[in-house]
Design a protein around this motif. Sequence first.
Motif, PDB file in Angstrom:
ATOM      1  N   GLY A 127      -2.014   2.087   4.303  1.00  8.57           N
ATOM      2  CA  GLY A 127      -0.576   1.602   4.754  1.00  8.57           C
ATOM      3  C   GLY A 127      -0.284   1.913   6.021  1.00  8.57           C
ATOM      4  N   LEU A 173       2.471   1.541  -3.521  1.00  8.24           N
ATOM      5  CA  LEU A 173       1.618   2.185  -4.301  1.00  8.24           C
ATOM      6  C   LEU A 173       1.455   3.828  -4.511  1.00  8.24           C
ATOM      7  N   ALA A 174       1.455   4.249  -2.726  1.00  4.56           N
ATOM      8  CA  ALA A 174       1.404   5.605  -2.661  1.00  4.56           C
ATOM      9  C   ALA A 174       2.475   6.433  -3.185  1.00  4.56           C
ATOM     10  N   ALA A 217      -0.783   5.226  -8.228  1.00  4.26           N
ATOM     11  CA  ALA A 217      -1.777   5.826  -7.816  1.00  4.26           C
ATOM     12  C   ALA A 217      -2.243   7.207  -8.437  1.00  4.26           C
ATOM     13  N   SER A 238       0.727  -1.250  -0.143  1.00  5.96           N
ATOM     14  CA  SER A 238      -0.197  -0.135  -0.020  1.00  5.96           C
ATOM     15  C   SER A 238       0.806   1.304  -0.002  1.00  5.96           C
ATOM     16  N   CYS A 239       1.850   1.326   0.706  1.00  2.00           N
ATOM     17  CA  CYS A 239       2.947   2.321   0.900  1.00  2.00           C
ATOM     18  C   CYS A 239       3.628   2.562  -0.570  1.00  2.00           C
ATOM     19  N   TRP A 280      -3.929   5.707   0.189  1.00  2.00           N
ATOM     20  CA  TRP A 280      -3.103   4.575   0.182  1.00  2.00           C
ATOM     21  C   TRP A 280      -2.088   4.724   1.434  1.00  2.00           C
ATOM     22  N   ARG A 281      -1.373   5.928   1.678  1.00  3.50           N
ATOM     23  CA  ARG A 281      -0.812   6.184   2.864  1.00  3.50           C
ATOM     24  C   ARG A 281      -1.326   5.926   4.185  1.00  3.50           C
TER      25      ARG A 281
END
Length: 81
Positions: free
Chosen positions: A44, A22-23, A28, A19-20, A40-41
Amino acid sequence: MGRNLFILAGTLLLFSLISCGLAYTNIAREPGSPGDVSLWRTMGLILLVISLIVALSGVLSTLFEQAERRAEDQRRNRRNS
């Protein structure tokens, strides 16, 4: 029980890192991608915190199981002596 908690914590940590990741990539920011960068952040960070809590509970569970085993062994040794 402790092993299952460690596996869950590892899985949550993996999802947190994804997730991080992707941020901080351009995925994203592309049109049509789900959510925005702050979502996303935030996800995460939430997954990271949950992962740390689950890992802590796994450590405590393992410690208590070990203490119970040692106490039972000591009782058994006292009876046999």
